[in-house]
Every structure is written in C-alpha cells, then in structure tokens.
Design an enzyme around this catalytic site. Structure first.
Site, PDB file in Angstrom:
ATOM      1  N   GLU A 112     -85.976 -26.885 -17.260  1.00  0.00           N
ATOM      2  CA  GLU A 112     -85.450 -26.017 -16.204  1.00  0.00           C
ATOM      3  C   GLU A 112     -84.325 -26.738 -15.459  1.00  0.00           C
ATOM      4  O   GLU A 112     -84.483 -27.203 -14.342  1.00  0.00           O
ATOM      5  CB  GLU A 112     -86.574 -25.620 -15.236  1.00  0.00           C
ATOM      6  N   GLU A 128     -92.381 -20.214 -20.869  1.00  0.00           N
ATOM      7  CA  GLU A 128     -93.459 -20.342 -19.886  1.00  0.00           C
ATOM      8  C   GLU A 128     -93.702 -18.992 -19.238  1.00  0.00           C
ATOM      9  O   GLU A 128     -92.759 -18.260 -18.930  1.00  0.00           O
ATOM     10  CB  GLU A 128     -93.118 -21.368 -18.794  1.00  0.00           C
TER      11      GLU A 128
END
Length: 589
Positions: free
Chosen positions: A363, A499
């Site tokens: 991320e 995710e």
C-alpha cells in the site's frame, strides 16, 4: 703515635665490643646485556648476560621463549634465550623477568612477523546484469586494505588467518544501466599493491516472450477465494522483520494444508524484507530470510495453492514515497533497490510455474492515505513515482527469464485504493506478446464498519438506522466493483482484491457480519474479482481482530471463523442459478 690516633684506630673494635654493626657494602647493580632482544620470524637463540650480586631468578612470560642458564663468571650470569619460529600476521612480544639481590627488571623480547609476497587468487571478476557475489583470496604479510573506484560494488574484507590469507567478498547489485560497468579493486599491504579488475554487463531489455493472455476468468478460477497470511512474514520489530514478532506461530505445512481444506484456492504470503537487505548498492537479501520465504512457498505448492509473494510494510521504511516527491536522488535510489530486490527474488523462483505470482508492492502512499496536503495538491506527482517503481519491478522480473518471462504479475495502484488506482495507475510496459499483468487493489468498504475503532455495529438495508452507515450500503460495495470492471476487466485486464474482510464483531451483531461477508463476496464473484481475506491472527479486542485460520496449525480459530469462511466459499463456488446477489440481499437479517 699520639693518643687520639690510637683511640681512633681502635674505635671499630670498641663499637663491635659495644654491640654496633659493620655497614654492608652496596649490592651489585642488576643489569642485562643486551637490554632487550629482537628475533626474526625464523626464531633462533641469543645470549643474555645478567650482572647480579647473587644468582638471579630469570623467567619468560611468553611460552614461545625458553631460557637456559649458562656457567657464571663472577657477577656475570649468562643465559641462552631461544625463540620459536613464528608465522603470525603481526609482530608479537613478551618479557623476561629478572629478580636479583633486592632488585628486579623486565627485558622486552620482540619477534617480527614474516614478510609474505602480496598476491591475489583472481585478477579479474565479472558479474552479469543480475549482479551477485564473488570472492577472492589475498595472501599478505598483514591485514590487507581493499579499496575500489567502482561505486556500484560492496566490498567486505575478512580477517587475515594464520596462513596469511584473507577472503574478500565483492557484491554487485542488479544493474539497470544500459552500458556495461568496469572498475578496479586495489589491494594494499606494507606499501605494496596489486589490482583486480571488475566488470558487469549492461541491462538489456528482455525480448518479447510469446504467450497467451491471462483473462479475468482464469484469474478468478485460480485465486478465488484467497487467504492472507498477514502479520506473519510481514511482522517487524526494531526495523527487522521476523516471522513471530507480532505473536503468530511459525507457518508449517499443516498451515497451508488447512487453508486448502478450508476452501481457499490461494494464499498471499505478505513479506517484509526490511532488516534483511544488505547495504547499497548491492542490496543483497539475507540468505536465511529468502530461504524461509522459499520454504513457505514450498508449503503452498505442496498444498496445491496459488501463492502470491510481495514486498509488504517496506513502504514504511525504504519504500517511503514521501521522501521521493521532491528528491530525485531518493527516487532513483528506491528504484535501484526495487530492481535489486526483485531480481534476487525472481532468480530464486524462476523455475516455478504460474501458480506463483509476484506482486510488486503493498500500500504505497505518503502516510496520509490520500488525505495529505501533498497528495491532494498534486496527486499526479506520486502517481508518476509509483508508476515508475512498478515499471522497474516488471523490468527486473522479466529480465531474469525462465518462468518469469511470462509469470502473472500483480500491479498495485496508489494505497491499493480502487479509486486512486483507477485515477492514476498506468500499467507498466510488459515484455510479453499478450497481457500477463493483473491490477491489485484492496477493498475494506465501508471502513467504518470493517476497520474503524470503534466499529459501526451493523451493515446493510435491514440494519437499524442508528447502528449503520447512512445511504445504500449494498450499492456502495457494488459501485466500487462496477468501476473496477469498467476500468479494467472490460479492457481485458484482470483485477484481484488482494485484501478484504471485516474485523470480528460482537456476538449480537454477527448476523450482519455474516451478511456483509456473503454479500461482498457474491458481488465480487459476480464481477470475476477474486478476493483475499485479511487474516492477521488477532483475537483480542479493538478493531483489528481478523483471526480466522491458526497460522501454525491451519485449523479454524473458532466456529464463527468457520462460518464466515464458509460464506465466502459459498459465494464463490455456488453454481445454482437461484443463488444470486438478489437472493443474498433478500435473505439479509
């Protein structure tokens, strides 16, 4: 004779008679000749003469010196001093202690090290574009010094051993330069030097590999649903990642077998490399850490799982994009490290089939998750940096060849956020005849229900108005998937949700969590978006309780975990035409 002279001559006798003492003569001054001894490396025997009023006590403080007394003459006491041959790399010394008549002295004994001709076992070293490690041996009298005019090398000189040998380790990182490199190592000792030439091949863009396109259906069939082994190999403490430092047990073959038995098709092996990367510019990965990653990948392979390997949480350390926005040098440094790291990972797994997927990053964002002033003022600047990093990743992997020439690669956008990804991601140039890239996003919508502390208690159209987010909860989820489909799937680019999930809710609110899990996964499945459940192993309190599968045994942590995972599997695998997103909606609690 006068009377006073007679009395004076008799005085000593009178003093003795009266109990007086005769003065003792001064002792003989303790001395040594020579005052110190020096031997060559071959050792030998020298004579040491001690002047003393009494037989002196003479001893050596070093076991390499032996002393043999000779025949004294008057106050002179000769000794034979023998030194053993010496092959050390430094001069060494000891002392001879002499104790005489109320006196003592120390005599220094010095022995020189042998002089050895300076030599190296290799006069040249060569690296291919992937870099690597080479060693050579230096023979020298004392510890050598090794310097280099090649800034692209890391040099480590070992300690000289008893045979006058030193091992020099030379590391080169993977080169992304388009011209070959050359340099010289200079090995110096005792005023003399020898040279070792070093070369490295230039980076050459790989040839286009003939292949077939990876489709959304192929990706969905292979991956959905998937499981994240989170807070495991990506756990980190004091700047060093470690498998168990955040409380999860070590992964075993049983872990992956259990994941497969639970109905998952794939595992995302989140891996942080920070703390296991050597110094610039080689950035060599610690063998032990890479070996452990490979071992876990092997568990997944034997269990029949698709496996994703990535760099995870490194964005908090060396992949800090905030330090590259206005610093071109830092930006290039990160690209060098990305290239070096992924070259090594790709080389390690280049013979593995396409069941193994590489995902460049996790991320990447500047700490504000899209809300920082820097990002809001100029998001394009950070988009551009990340796009270049992703291209560097693809360049590194594809150039290693083998199965990596056409391996499926996951490409994340900014913060792995679906909206930012659609807005700013430019897919890298691939070196394949058909697309083998997939877009990776994360989706925890709505954040207030899945991750925020404290959590919104309920979700969906049947939830109590004061316990859920306002608006159409279900439509908000579907809208994200519709946008991803339009931006990528409809253009032939597969997408996977690397995710997703929801922190475990209280017992009274579990019906809504079950509904959320089934609705989210059914909506994703309808869009051919394989989803990876985030599982960090946490069971305690707070809003980060994402424990489903025991990371050591592969068993469900409790019955509710079994139920929630079962709903995921049901949403993905049910083929009954009566089972639709609308039917799930209609069955809301």
């Amino acid at each position: 004779m006068r009377l006073w002279k007679i009395l004076l001559s008799a005085l000593p006798v009178l003093l003795v008679a009266c109990g007086g003492k005769t003065p003792e003569p001064d002792p003989v001054r303790l001395a040594a000749s020579p005052a110190e001894l020096e031997f060559g490396p071959e050792g030998g025997t020298q004579t040491l003469t001690i002047t003393s009023g009494i037989q002196p006590a003479v001893s050596s403080l070093g076991d390499w010196v032996t002393i043999t007394p000779g025949t004294p003459s008057g106050n002179n006491y000769p000794f034979s001093v023998k030194a053993s041959a010496y092959n050390g790399t430094l001069d060494h010394s000891t002392s001879i202690r002499v104790i005489g008549d109320k006196q003592s002295l120390m005599i220094t004994v010095l022995q020189r090290h042998p002089e050895v001709e300076l030599a190296v076992s290799k006069s040249t070293l060569s690296f291919d574009r992937s870099g690597g490690e080479e060693t050579f041996t230096v023979t020298s009298s004392t510890q050598p010094q090794v310097t280099s005019d090649a800034s692209w090398l890391v040099i480590e000189t070992g300690r000289i051993d008893k045979d006058h040998h030193s091992i020099v380790k030379v590391q080169a990182g993977a080169s992304r330069k388009t011209e070959a490199d050359a340099g010289t190592l200079t090995v110096s000792c005792g005023g003399k030097s020898v040279s070792v030439g070093v070369t490295q091949e230039a980076f050459v863009a790989p040839a286009v590999a003939a292949t077939t396109p990876v489709t959304s259906q192929m990706v969905f069939d292979a991956m959905g649903p998937g499981w994240n082994m989170g807070n495991h190999m990506d756990a980190i403490n004091n700047g060093v990642s470690g498998e168990t430092v955040w409380g999860n047990p070590k992964c075993t073959q049983a872990t992956m077998d259990g994941v497969k038995a639970a109905g998952f098709k794939a595992v995302r092996i989140c891996t942080t490399w920070e703390g296991h990367i050597g110094p610039a510019p080689a950035y060599r990965i610690e063998d032990k850490w890479l070996d452990r990653v490979a071992e876990i990948v092997g568990y997944a392979e034997r269990a029949g799982l698709v496996a994703i390997v990535n760099t995870h949480h490194d964005e908090t350390y060396w992949q800090d994009i905030s330090k590259c926005i206005n610093n071109a040098a830092n930006h290039e440094k990160v690209k060098d490290e990305v290239f070096a790291l992924w070259t090594q990972i790709a080389e390690r797994f280049k013979d593995k089939g396409e069941w193994l997927v590489f995902e460049s990053f996790n991320e990447i964002q500047d700490g504000g998750w899209g809300w920082s002033e820097a990002f809001r003022k100029n998001p394009g600047a950070q988009y551009k940096i990340l796009n270049e990093w992703n291209q560097t990743f693809v360049d590194a992997v594809r150039a290693t060849g083998g199965e990596n020439a056409t391996r499926w690669l996951g490409i994340p956008g900014y913060a792995c956020n679906p909206g930012f990804t659609i807005a700013g991601l430019v897919l890298p140039t691939d070196y394949t005849s058909a697309n083998r890239l997939m877009v990776a996003v994360h989706d925890y919508d709505p954040y207030d229900y899945t991750l925020k502390d404290p959590l919104i208690r309920q979700w969906g159209h049947t939830a109590a108005a004061d316990k859920r987010l306002s608006g159409d909860n279900e439509k908000a989820v579907v809208d994200v998937f519709d946008n991803l489909k339009a931006a990528y799937l409809d253009q032939g680019i597969p997408v996977y949700l690397g995710e997703m999930g929801c922190s475990r809710h209280a017992a009274e609110d579990l019906p809504y969590q079950r509904y959320y899990m089934e609705y989210f996964c059914k909506a994703a499945a309808d869009h051919l978006l394989p989803m990876y459940l985030w599982d960090n192993g946490a069971k305690g309190t707070g809003s980060e309780r994402h424990a489903y599968i025991d990371h050591g045994t592969g068993q469900f942590v409790d019955d509710e975990a079994r139920t929630l995972v079962g709903l995921m599997v049901k949403a993905v695998t049910t083929k009954d035409p009566a089972y639709t997103l609308q039917s799930v909606y209609d069955a809301a609690p």
